[in-house]
Motif scaffolding. Structure first.
Motif, PDB file in Angstrom:
ATOM      1  N   ARG A 165     -69.879 -37.216  45.278  1.00 47.58           N
ATOM      2  CA  ARG A 165     -70.472 -38.381  44.595  1.00 47.58           C
ATOM      3  C   ARG A 165     -71.957 -38.406  44.949  1.00 47.58           C
ATOM      4  NH1 ARG A 165     -67.907 -39.891  49.198  1.00 47.58           N
ATOM      5  NH2 ARG A 165     -69.111 -41.188  50.653  1.00 47.58           N
ATOM      6  N   PRO A 166     -72.782 -39.081  44.149  1.00 49.39           N
ATOM      7  CA  PRO A 166     -74.220 -39.115  44.472  1.00 49.39           C
ATOM      8  C   PRO A 166     -74.444 -39.848  45.798  1.00 49.39           C
ATOM      9  CG  PRO A 166     -73.844 -39.841  42.214  1.00 49.39           C
ATOM     10  CD  PRO A 166     -72.500 -39.760  42.861  1.00 49.39           C
ATOM     11  N   ARG A 167     -75.394 -39.356  46.582  1.00 53.99           N
ATOM     12  CA  ARG A 167     -75.810 -40.056  47.795  1.00 53.99           C
ATOM     13  C   ARG A 167     -76.450 -41.394  47.383  1.00 53.99           C
ATOM     14  NH1 ARG A 167     -76.454 -37.474  52.483  1.00 53.99           N
ATOM     15  NH2 ARG A 167     -76.593 -35.441  51.480  1.00 53.99           N
ATOM     16  N   PHE A 168     -75.969 -42.475  47.963  1.00 47.76           N
ATOM     17  CA  PHE A 168     -76.425 -43.804  47.533  1.00 47.76           C
ATOM     18  C   PHE A 168     -76.359 -44.752  48.716  1.00 47.76           C
ATOM     19  CE2 PHE A 168     -76.300 -47.863  45.272  1.00 47.76           C
ATOM     20  CZ  PHE A 168     -77.160 -47.636  44.206  1.00 47.76           C
ATOM     21  N   ASP A 169     -77.479 -45.350  49.031  1.00 45.01           N
ATOM     22  CA  ASP A 169     -77.539 -46.312  50.132  1.00 45.01           C
ATOM     23  C   ASP A 169     -76.887 -47.621  49.667  1.00 45.01           C
ATOM     24  OD1 ASP A 169     -78.328 -48.284  51.956  1.00 45.01           O
ATOM     25  OD2 ASP A 169     -80.266 -47.318  52.333  1.00 45.01           O
ATOM     26  N   PRO A 170     -75.870 -48.097  50.366  1.00 44.02           N
ATOM     27  CA  PRO A 170     -75.170 -49.317  49.909  1.00 44.02           C
ATOM     28  C   PRO A 170     -76.115 -50.492  49.689  1.00 44.02           C
ATOM     29  CG  PRO A 170     -73.982 -48.307  51.730  1.00 44.02           C
ATOM     30  CD  PRO A 170     -75.267 -47.543  51.594  1.00 44.02           C
ATOM     31  N   ALA A 171     -77.220 -50.526  50.438  1.00 43.97           N
ATOM     32  CA  ALA A 171     -78.176 -51.636  50.270  1.00 43.97           C
ATOM     33  C   ALA A 171     -78.767 -51.670  48.860  1.00 43.97           C
ATOM     34  CB  ALA A 171     -79.303 -51.506  51.296  1.00 43.97           C
TER      35      ALA A 171
ATOM     36  N   LEU B 140     -86.135 -33.573  44.360  1.00 44.54           N
ATOM     37  CA  LEU B 140     -86.400 -32.578  43.313  1.00 44.54           C
ATOM     38  C   LEU B 140     -85.494 -31.359  43.475  1.00 44.54           C
ATOM     39  CD1 LEU B 140     -90.303 -32.658  42.857  1.00 44.54           C
ATOM     40  CD2 LEU B 140     -88.558 -33.497  41.276  1.00 44.54           C
ATOM     41  N   GLY B 141     -84.225 -31.643  43.764  1.00 43.02           N
ATOM     42  CA  GLY B 141     -83.236 -30.572  43.700  1.00 43.02           C
ATOM     43  C   GLY B 141     -83.019 -30.200  42.237  1.00 43.02           C
ATOM     44  N   ALA B 142     -81.997 -29.406  41.973  1.00 40.45           N
ATOM     45  CA  ALA B 142     -81.761 -28.937  40.602  1.00 40.45           C
ATOM     46  C   ALA B 142     -81.665 -30.117  39.629  1.00 40.45           C
ATOM     47  CB  ALA B 142     -80.493 -28.095  40.549  1.00 40.45           C
ATOM     48  N   VAL B 143     -80.987 -31.173  40.033  1.00 37.20           N
ATOM     49  CA  VAL B 143     -80.808 -32.326  39.147  1.00 37.20           C
ATOM     50  C   VAL B 143     -82.076 -33.174  39.103  1.00 37.20           C
ATOM     51  CG1 VAL B 143     -79.513 -34.456  38.785  1.00 37.20           C
ATOM     52  CG2 VAL B 143     -78.328 -32.379  39.546  1.00 37.20           C
ATOM     53  N   GLY B 144     -82.660 -33.441  40.270  1.00 31.51           N
ATOM     54  CA  GLY B 144     -83.854 -34.288  40.327  1.00 31.51           C
ATOM     55  C   GLY B 144     -84.979 -33.729  39.471  1.00 31.51           C
ATOM     56  N   VAL B 145     -85.231 -32.451  39.590  1.00 31.61           N
ATOM     57  CA  VAL B 145     -86.349 -31.881  38.828  1.00 31.61           C
ATOM     58  C   VAL B 145     -86.065 -31.905  37.329  1.00 31.61           C
ATOM     59  CG1 VAL B 145     -85.598 -29.460  39.036  1.00 31.61           C
ATOM     60  CG2 VAL B 145     -88.018 -29.997  38.707  1.00 31.61           C
ATOM     61  N   GLU B 146     -84.828 -31.637  36.957  1.00 32.17           N
ATOM     62  CA  GLU B 146     -84.484 -31.675  35.531  1.00 32.17           C
ATOM     63  C   GLU B 146     -84.708 -33.067  34.959  1.00 32.17           C
ATOM     64  OE1 GLU B 146     -80.444 -30.388  35.056  1.00 32.17           O
ATOM     65  OE2 GLU B 146     -80.912 -28.266  35.269  1.00 32.17           O
TER      66      GLU B 146
ATOM     67  N   HIS C 118     -95.039 -37.059  44.929  1.00 35.71           N
ATOM     68  CA  HIS C 118     -95.514 -37.497  46.248  1.00 35.71           C
ATOM     69  C   HIS C 118     -94.683 -36.814  47.326  1.00 35.71           C
ATOM     70  CE1 HIS C 118     -97.156 -40.008  49.411  1.00 35.71           C
ATOM     71  NE2 HIS C 118     -95.915 -40.183  49.843  1.00 35.71           N
ATOM     72  N   VAL C 119     -95.376 -36.083  48.191  1.00 31.90           N
ATOM     73  CA  VAL C 119     -94.691 -35.439  49.319  1.00 31.90           C
ATOM     74  C   VAL C 119     -94.975 -36.266  50.559  1.00 31.90           C
ATOM     75  CG1 VAL C 119     -94.404 -33.318  50.664  1.00 31.90           C
ATOM     76  CG2 VAL C 119     -95.120 -33.193  48.262  1.00 31.90           C
ATOM     77  N   GLY C 120     -93.950 -36.749  51.226  1.00 31.97           N
ATOM     78  CA  GLY C 120     -94.170 -37.558  52.424  1.00 31.97           C
ATOM     79  C   GLY C 120     -92.860 -37.946  53.068  1.00 31.97           C
ATOM     80  N   GLU C 121     -92.929 -38.965  53.881  1.00 28.15           N
ATOM     81  CA  GLU C 121     -91.707 -39.409  54.575  1.00 28.15           C
ATOM     82  C   GLU C 121     -90.624 -39.753  53.573  1.00 28.15           C
ATOM     83  OE1 GLU C 121     -92.356 -42.571  57.442  1.00 28.15           O
ATOM     84  OE2 GLU C 121     -94.260 -41.644  58.019  1.00 28.15           O
ATOM     85  N   ARG C 122     -89.395 -39.638  54.017  1.00 33.04           N
ATOM     86  CA  ARG C 122     -88.252 -39.971  53.168  1.00 33.04           C
ATOM     87  C   ARG C 122     -88.445 -41.379  52.608  1.00 33.04           C
ATOM     88  NH1 ARG C 122     -83.315 -37.601  52.892  1.00 33.04           N
ATOM     89  NH2 ARG C 122     -81.712 -38.881  51.902  1.00 33.04           N
ATOM     90  N   ALA C 123     -88.340 -41.502  51.297  1.00 34.56           N
ATOM     91  CA  ALA C 123     -88.653 -42.778  50.650  1.00 34.56           C
ATOM     92  C   ALA C 123     -87.569 -43.817  50.903  1.00 34.56           C
ATOM     93  CB  ALA C 123     -88.816 -42.558  49.148  1.00 34.56           C
ATOM     94  N   SER C 124     -88.002 -45.063  51.086  1.00 36.82           N
ATOM     95  CA  SER C 124     -87.056 -46.176  51.129  1.00 36.82           C
ATOM     96  C   SER C 124     -87.387 -47.108  49.958  1.00 36.82           C
ATOM     97  CB  SER C 124     -87.140 -46.918  52.463  1.00 36.82           C
ATOM     98  OG  SER C 124     -88.439 -47.454  52.628  1.00 36.82           O
TER      99      SER C 124
ATOM    100  N   VAL D 286     -85.497 -46.698  39.545  1.00 35.24           N
ATOM    101  CA  VAL D 286     -85.484 -45.523  40.416  1.00 35.24           C
ATOM    102  C   VAL D 286     -84.253 -44.695  40.077  1.00 35.24           C
ATOM    103  CG1 VAL D 286     -85.271 -44.739  42.804  1.00 35.24           C
ATOM    104  CG2 VAL D 286     -86.664 -46.764  42.278  1.00 35.24           C
ATOM    105  N   LEU D 287     -84.442 -43.387  39.984  1.00 42.64           N
ATOM    106  CA  LEU D 287     -83.287 -42.490  39.904  1.00 42.64           C
ATOM    107  C   LEU D 287     -83.142 -41.829  41.265  1.00 42.64           C
ATOM    108  CD1 LEU D 287     -81.047 -40.987  38.294  1.00 42.64           C
ATOM    109  CD2 LEU D 287     -82.771 -39.217  37.822  1.00 42.64           C
ATOM    110  N   ALA D 288     -82.044 -42.155  41.955  1.00 42.37           N
ATOM    111  CA  ALA D 288     -81.790 -41.566  43.269  1.00 42.37           C
ATOM    112  C   ALA D 288     -81.085 -40.231  43.054  1.00 42.37           C
ATOM    113  CB  ALA D 288     -80.938 -42.497  44.116  1.00 42.37           C
ATOM    114  N   ALA D 289     -81.787 -39.143  43.341  1.00 44.58           N
ATOM    115  CA  ALA D 289     -81.245 -37.798  43.084  1.00 44.58           C
ATOM    116  C   ALA D 289     -81.420 -36.932  44.326  1.00 44.58           C
ATOM    117  CB  ALA D 289     -81.940 -37.183  41.876  1.00 44.58           C
ATOM    118  N   SER D 290     -81.189 -37.570  45.472  1.00 46.33           N
ATOM    119  CA  SER D 290     -81.397 -36.802  46.716  1.00 46.33           C
ATOM    120  C   SER D 290     -80.078 -36.293  47.275  1.00 46.33           C
ATOM    121  CB  SER D 290     -82.154 -37.655  47.733  1.00 46.33           C
ATOM    122  OG  SER D 290     -81.645 -38.960  47.775  1.00 46.33           O
TER     123      SER D 290
END
Lengths: 474, 474
Positions: B145-151, B180-186, B230-236, B258-262
């Motif tokens: 399943r997609p990684r998803f923060d319950p918050a 920007l994995g295969a899905v994120g970049v697409e 943007h390359v930087g700390e893991r986004a919240s 936001v599309l969470a695709a990490s």
């Protein structure tokens, strides 16, 4: 009176793709060479063939793609229009760049280049512009020209060939295309997709060299969505007050312009092939070996489209390469010619790979097919039309050939060509990874359908590891 | 209290691509089977993965193509607009068709199907919906399943995953894409090309699994033409009055959605893998053989994306197929896994074939490359961007791998995959026919550049005929 200059090591007659390919090999081996070219420098491919035609096709297909826009959810496509002069200007601009590249390839300096029509005086003698040259080796690469009835000259730019098509500043609303060979079908469809009302005239139901009736019928149906096709007696042309009248049996059609694309004629006339001392065939060609390119046992080689058996750029290039090497070999070598690969860049792309359906008549083959109208990725891309058939040797499972009209057929054809060139079996092809969702999955369906009819069927596409390689799959 | 029913031959847990592939084999061998699925039926691929993403990409690329229209000589492209609701409606309409197909594949009748969350009670026991089932064989295919923060749930459809993206009736003008994995970049590129202002957030410079820095840099430059990265700390993420605030170090950006695709998370929780009596690894997975799919020496098999090592549809399908065969074999067989093939359908297409640049570090290889910004056909098609590199074993000349971002990269990747899967050498590839003008000529350039660095160089791409096969080429 002709003047004779010092002997030259190698003379190449013709600076087209085959001649230039030969030149590359010759220059590695001698500084004493001469390349003679009649007419404009720059290859048929770059000047009037592959490159400008593909430039026109890309513009036409880009515009045609806009017809799918509403389906995709893109609005406003009905506002789009084709600016034919601009299309043709881009064609020429990029074309000129490609031509420059080929002219640079032939630029060996003024001492090595002559513009003029060369004539053989024997196996070691050439005359051009009234001057005679003796040479240890001669490579003949004079190419072809479009078939053109001299009577058509009177109609000026009403009757075009690919020599003149791309020089037009614009094109007329009604055009006829004579012939649906690889070039004819590409141009007929491209012109139609650019908004010109096109009617093609052919003397039999045949397109782009396809011999498989199922594939041909599928392509035919797709082409008829873009332009009219008249099958009948060989068309003749007559001047008409509104343009040109095309006459084929009872059919008479007045159009503004005609593209004559009913084949090309080898440039053999006046070349002096009869001075080589060998018998010429009915086409005026001397005997030569297709694998060495040598004419009889003479130090003379024949390459490129003047030999119509493989009149394609990559084959012409191979032939020049072979001749360039063999001209200097103690004994000319026989090079294996590549697997046959012919592609026409109509949509869907038409291709013949390896042995054709016709060539395989009577052999014990199995056939697998895929109908791209129902293939997943093709539907996703709104490119859901086409048929691909693979021909497989029943006993060995080896892939022998394929004919297709398919989306991205140019790429599927290369995949099959690699397999056939390496004598792979269907099972070896099925063992490769196929991503999802891709058009190659359609090819896999065709391969599986063929595999299911083989004498020795495998229960899986997969192979066993070394650990289990002695197991029998069942 | 749970009720126990009669023993069943085979239970498959999960009706995704891997489970359905297993089912096909199981049904050939027994009528006593059960397939249990939690959540919606229809595969990840068809519902929320490969198919809807490709549908969105095709629409986006069709619109993006219109940006070349003026260059081609097609006027009016500035009048075009994207009707996002219509784009998404088409995506769902075709997607639903693909889902129906996969549901039909799993339709084994009510006696064979259960909707519910299954839990193992041991190597031969499963419970679902309060009922226990004993089985001779169990195949586990619960997927991810997609990684998803319950918050994030509190932000409703401000934070999307691929599970929810394609269900939207429209999309907002400003979006962030996490990953920007295969899905994120697409998706980042497709959304951007549909007119959405997209900013991608990544924690390091990495796209679509590419490990070759030159290829990565080339793709990176192309992507930045479509969207910000943007390359930087893991986004919240934090709720904001105007949408969502994306926070990465000092960078703060307010977007509408936001599309969470990490990444995706294997569905292992509550599955009862601990009841199998074998030690689980840090990911909660039992030991299994990647070539047999068997867990330890149990009659239990693990297939599909729950094993993250080859989380791709064609690999999941192979794994289900292998498990379905091995579940009934006297002794499970070791199947050779296919050559690695990963493709991301961004433009230019990103692909890794065979061994990656990173995997080959320290090995004695030669590298050939082609820059598509100067390749003929790519220029003709206005698709002149990309870099392809091939990795070749210096001693043997065997092609080992390739990374690329290339026009029609998906097709070039398949050609290379066939070659690598059959352990072909560069010379064998160079011996194939390559038509003109095609993108495969670019690949040939890369191959020739590699071949020129090999220990044993050939003076020609061609092979000799049998007549001359004992000659030495020089």
């Amino acid at each position: 009176m002709s003047e004779t200059s010092t002997p030259i090591d190698t003379i190449i007659i013709g600076a087209g793709s085959a001649g230039l390919s030969a030149l590359r090999e010759v220059r590695k081996r001698t500084d004493s060479f001469l390349i003679i070219n009649d007419g404009p420098w720059g290859t048929t491919c770059a000047r009037v063939g592959c490159m400008p035609s593909k430039l026109l096709i890309e513009a036409a297909n880009a515009f045609d793609r806009s017809k799918t826009f509403d389906t995709f959810g893109i609005r406003g496509a009905q506002q789009l229009s084709v600016d034919l002069p601009a299309v043709l200007t881009r064609v020429r601009a990029l074309r000129n760049g490609f031509v420059s590249g080929t002219i640079e390839d032939s630029d060996a300096g003024p001492d090595h280049q002559i513009s003029g029509r060369a004539r053989l005086l024997g196996p070691n003698q050439v005359t051009v512009n009234g001057k005679e040259y003796s040479a240890s080796r001669i490579i003949i690469a004079t190419g072809t020209r479009p078939r053109f009835d001299p009577a058509w000259h009177a109609m000026g730019n009403r009757v075009l060939t690919t020599d003149t098509l791309f020089e037009q500043t614009t094109l007329s609303p009604r055009m006829a295309v004579l012939g649906l060979g690889a070039v004819g079908v590409e141009m007929a469809q491209a012109l139609a997709r650019l908004g010109i009302e096109v009617t093609a005239f052919v003397s039999r139901k045949s397109v782009a060299g396809l011999s498989d009736p199922d594939v041909l019928n599928t392509l035919w149906g797709e082409l008829e969505k873009d332009f009219h096709i008249h099958v009948g007696e060989r068309a003749s042309l007559a001047a008409h007050k509104d343009g040109v009248e095309v006459i084929s049996g009872d059919k008479r059609l007045v159009v503004d312009q005609v593209l004559a694309a009913s084949g090309r004629v080898p440039n053999v006339e006046g070349l002096g092939l009869e001075t080589l001392g060998v018998a010429l065939d009915e086409h005026g060609l001397p005997p030569f070996d297709g694998n060495t390119r040598q004419i009889a046992d003479l130090p003379v080689f024949l390459v490129g489209d003047i030999d119509p058996s493989r009149a394609l750029l990559h084959e012409a290039s191979d032939e020049g390469h072979i001749a360039g090497m063999n001209a200097f070999a103690d004994k000319p070598r026989h090079y294996r010619r590549r697997t046959v690969l012919g592609i026409s860049f109509c949509q869907p792309n038409a291709a013949v790979v390896g042995q054709s359906f016709k060539e395989l008549a009577g052999q014990d083959i199995v056939i697998g097919h895929i109908d791209f109208s129902r293939q997943g990725r093709a539907r996703v891309a709104q490119e859901d039309a086409g048929l691909l058939r693979v021909y497989v040797d029943r006993a060995s499972g080896k892939l022998l050939g394929s004919e297709m009209c398919a989306p991205a057929g140019e790429h599927l054809a290369h995949l099959l060509a690699l397999a056939i060139n390496n004598e792979l079996t269907v099972q070896q092809m099925l063992n490769m990874p196929i991503y999802h969702p891709v058009l190659e999955e359609g090819l896999r369906t065709a391969l599986r359908r063929a595999a299911g009819q083989l004498a020795h069927k495998s229960p899986t596409d997969l192979a066993l590891c070394d650990l289990d390689k002695n197991s029998v799959l069942e």
